[in-house]
Design a protein around this motif. Structure first.
Motif, short mmCIF file in Angstrom:
data_model
loop_
_atom_site.label_atom_id
_atom_site.label_comp_id
_atom_site.label_asym_id
_atom_site.label_seq_id
_atom_site.Cartn_x
_atom_site.Cartn_y
_atom_site.Cartn_z
N VAL A 183 0.84 -1.20 0.00
CA VAL A 183 0.00 0.00 0.00
C VAL A 183 0.87 1.25 0.00
N LYS A 184 0.60 2.14 -0.94
CA LYS A 184 1.29 3.43 -0.99
C LYS A 184 0.64 4.44 -0.05
N GLY A 185 -0.68 4.51 -0.09
CA GLY A 185 -1.38 5.48 0.74
C GLY A 185 -2.87 5.41 0.52
N TYR A 186 -3.55 6.49 0.92
CA TYR A 186 -5.01 6.50 0.93
C TYR A 186 -5.54 7.86 0.44
N THR A 187 -6.72 7.82 -0.13
CA THR A 187 -7.41 9.04 -0.51
C THR A 187 -8.91 8.82 -0.34
N ILE A 188 -9.69 9.85 -0.63
CA ILE A 188 -11.15 9.77 -0.55
C ILE A 188 -11.70 9.59 -1.96
N ALA A 189 -12.69 8.74 -2.11
CA ALA A 189 -13.35 8.55 -3.40
C ALA A 189 -14.86 8.61 -3.21
N ASN A 190 -15.52 9.08 -4.25
CA ASN A 190 -16.98 9.11 -4.28
C ASN A 190 -17.42 8.22 -5.43
N ASP A 191 -17.96 7.06 -5.10
CA ASP A 191 -18.43 6.11 -6.11
C ASP A 191 -19.86 6.47 -6.49
N VAL A 192 -19.99 7.52 -7.31
CA VAL A 192 -21.31 8.02 -7.70
C VAL A 192 -22.04 6.93 -8.48
N THR A 193 -23.33 6.77 -8.16
CA THR A 193 -24.11 5.66 -8.71
C THR A 193 -25.51 6.14 -9.08
N VAL A 194 -26.00 5.67 -10.23
CA VAL A 194 -27.41 5.87 -10.59
C VAL A 194 -28.13 4.56 -10.31
N ARG A 195 -28.98 4.56 -9.29
CA ARG A 195 -29.64 3.31 -8.88
C ARG A 195 -30.67 2.85 -9.90
N ASP A 196 -31.15 3.76 -10.75
CA ASP A 196 -32.09 3.36 -11.80
C ASP A 196 -31.49 2.27 -12.69
N PHE A 197 -30.17 2.27 -12.82
CA PHE A 197 -29.51 1.34 -13.74
C PHE A 197 -29.02 0.08 -13.03
N VAL A 198 -29.30 -0.06 -11.74
CA VAL A 198 -28.86 -1.23 -10.98
C VAL A 198 -30.03 -2.21 -10.85
N HIS A 199 -29.86 -3.39 -11.41
CA HIS A 199 -30.90 -4.42 -11.31
C HIS A 199 -30.42 -5.61 -10.49
N ASN A 200 -29.12 -5.68 -10.25
CA ASN A 200 -28.56 -6.77 -9.45
C ASN A 200 -27.32 -6.23 -8.76
N TYR A 201 -27.43 -5.92 -7.45
CA TYR A 201 -26.32 -5.30 -6.75
C TYR A 201 -25.15 -6.26 -6.55
N TYR A 202 -25.38 -7.55 -6.75
CA TYR A 202 -24.28 -8.49 -6.65
C TYR A 202 -23.45 -8.52 -7.93
N ARG A 203 -23.97 -7.85 -8.96
CA ARG A 203 -23.23 -7.67 -10.22
C ARG A 203 -23.48 -6.24 -10.70
N PRO A 204 -22.89 -5.26 -10.05
CA PRO A 204 -23.19 -3.86 -10.39
C PRO A 204 -22.83 -3.56 -11.85
N PRO A 205 -23.77 -3.04 -12.64
CA PRO A 205 -23.50 -2.77 -14.05
C PRO A 205 -22.65 -1.52 -14.23
N ILE A 206 -21.83 -1.52 -15.27
CA ILE A 206 -20.94 -0.40 -15.49
C ILE A 206 -21.72 0.88 -15.80
N ARG A 207 -22.92 0.75 -16.37
CA ARG A 207 -23.70 1.94 -16.68
C ARG A 207 -24.09 2.69 -15.43
N ALA A 208 -24.29 1.98 -14.32
CA ALA A 208 -24.69 2.64 -13.08
C ALA A 208 -23.57 3.43 -12.44
N LYS A 209 -22.33 2.98 -12.65
CA LYS A 209 -21.20 3.54 -11.92
C LYS A 209 -20.09 4.09 -12.82
N GLY A 210 -20.24 3.92 -14.14
CA GLY A 210 -19.13 4.22 -15.03
C GLY A 210 -19.23 5.47 -15.86
#
Length: 251
Positions: free
Chosen positions: A121-148
């Protein structure tokens, strides 16, 4: 030490931060207000996201704790820096933030043992994993459209050296929307710890310098809309601020 990437005086620069002064590698100091554009503090080779890694977040979505880490890839084109604009896209009615501790890899490794993980590990930072839940139909396989989507990966403002974060297992995360506290959690509640994640991911994928692992978000997600101002804080890592703007072609 806090490391940054930024644009000032028309060029991309690297630097460090101390007492709110940004010192470029050339030795020139800047106040934070003199920075034209904040960039993500590193250029990742790949960003590996993790879903459902806090039990309370899984519960708020009505889901069970996963039997193994649920992974997805966040494209590098989604990345923006501190104070960058998050674009609210067409087709979204429920878009939300996800405040996450981001682990930055410092050296290449494959089949890393959990006991040795922090050596990579080099270090740490803060990230915001912005997500559109409308595009999520299976949270166990998050689609790239929801988060990409472009702009769906704010990261920064700093990369903080590993040894300057003495207890990464006890960091409080807080998310504010327009000054209102919406989300609060602590890394002590991670289902899969950082060493466990590094061991699992490296069991089938080579981790390279500047790869980023997003460790998941705690309970407290909520709608965000154009015009909202987000402030994500993690103990010792600063505050990541971004504004949501409207990118819809039909309003």
């Amino acid at each position: 030490m806090k490391h940054v990437r930024f644009i000032a005086e028309g060029r991309e620069q690297l630097g460090t931060v101390k007492d709110s002064i940004v010192l470029s590698l050339s030795g020139k100091p800047y106040t934070e207000d003199e920075i034209d554009v904040w960039l993500p503090p590193i250029r990742p080779n790949k960003v590996i996201g993790l879903a459902l890694n806090y039990a309370d977040h899984a519960e708020e979505l009505g889901l069970q704790k996963p039997p193994e880490p649920v992974l997805f890839i966040k494209p590098n084109t989604s990345l923006i820096g501190h104070r960058g604009a998050i674009v609210y896209p067409d087709g979204a009615t429920y878009m939300h933030y996800e405040n996450e501790l981001a682990v930055v890899i410092g050296k290449a490794g494959r089949k890393i043992r959990a006991a040795d993980a922090f050596q990579y590990v080099k270090g740490y930072t803060i990230a915001n994993d912005v997500t559109v839940r409308d595009f999520v139909h299976n949270y166990y396989r998050p689609p790239i459209r929801a988060k990409g989507h472009d702009t769906f990966g704010p990261m920064g403002p700093y990369l903080v050296d590993r040894d300057d974060v003495p207890d990464v297992n006890r960091l409080t995360l807080r998310t504010y929307v327009n000054g209102e506290l919406r989300q609060e959690g602590n890394t002590k509640d991670l289902i899969y710890t950082i060493p466990e994640l590094i061991e699992f991911i490296s069991s089938f994928m080579t981790l390279e310098p500047n790869d980023v692992i997003l460790t998941g978000t705690p309970k407290g997600i909520s709608h965000i809309y154009p015009g909202d101002v987000l402030r994500l804080e993690i103990d010792g890592l600063g505050a990541l601020e971004n504004t949501v703007i409207d990118g819809r072609t039909e309003k």
